[in-house]
Scaffold this motif. Sequence first.
Motif: not given
Length: 249
Positions: A126-132
């Motif tokens: 499971l991959v996620s990019y968070g708050m930039c």
Amino acid sequence: MANPFTDGADYALHRPDYPRELGGLLAELPARRATALDVGCGTGQLTVQLSRHFDRVLGVDASAGQIDAATPAPGATYRVGTAEDLPVDDAGMDLITVAQAAHWLDLPAFYREVDRVAAPGAALALVSYGMCRLDAEADPGIDELYQEFYWGEFHRFWAPARVHVENGLADLPFPYEEVEIVCPPIVRKHRLAHFLGYVGTWSAAKKARESGHGGELADFARRLAARWGDPEQARTVVWPVTVRAGRVG
């Protein structure tokens, strides 16, 4: 699987792609590199990376608009389908991935499908990019403006599941033996129009527009433009990347 993204062209144009190292890190997980399945693939940001490491890759998304705009790659095919009823044969996938979509899934149903389609020695990630952060080092004030908008009144337009993106998937159930994966952040240079295009792809932005509150987005765009200066000036945008990975079975 709920899917608020239907305009695949905008999504492909404005959403960040993943660090080039990610595909190789994920390819180290399974026992074999014959087949990979990218669930909730969108327009294929991760699917294309996986195609460089696996013989065959299938990208599946519930939105026909996303699939229509998906990026071609050697060995990659795309198909409309849901995470809870995958259009895949039993025991045929060496790697299953979900990038930036796990928080939309019916996870118990999805995990049952993972168990069904996983080949011996398979892995799940499971991959996620968070708050930039927006040019936080060069101009802390512009990042403060962005953070205040995101976390302020506008935050009410996010679905409750957004918390899983904000906390790096930490609270999602994960019924497999976990393997630590450390991925570098996404770092991109954006001009003003490109960054506002990214904001426009948010599910919260869509909800705001559909509920008659698009003016809040327009007001933010005006305030950001005033702070940005030359709209052609490229500013650094950084997204942290989280991977929760494990071996299936």
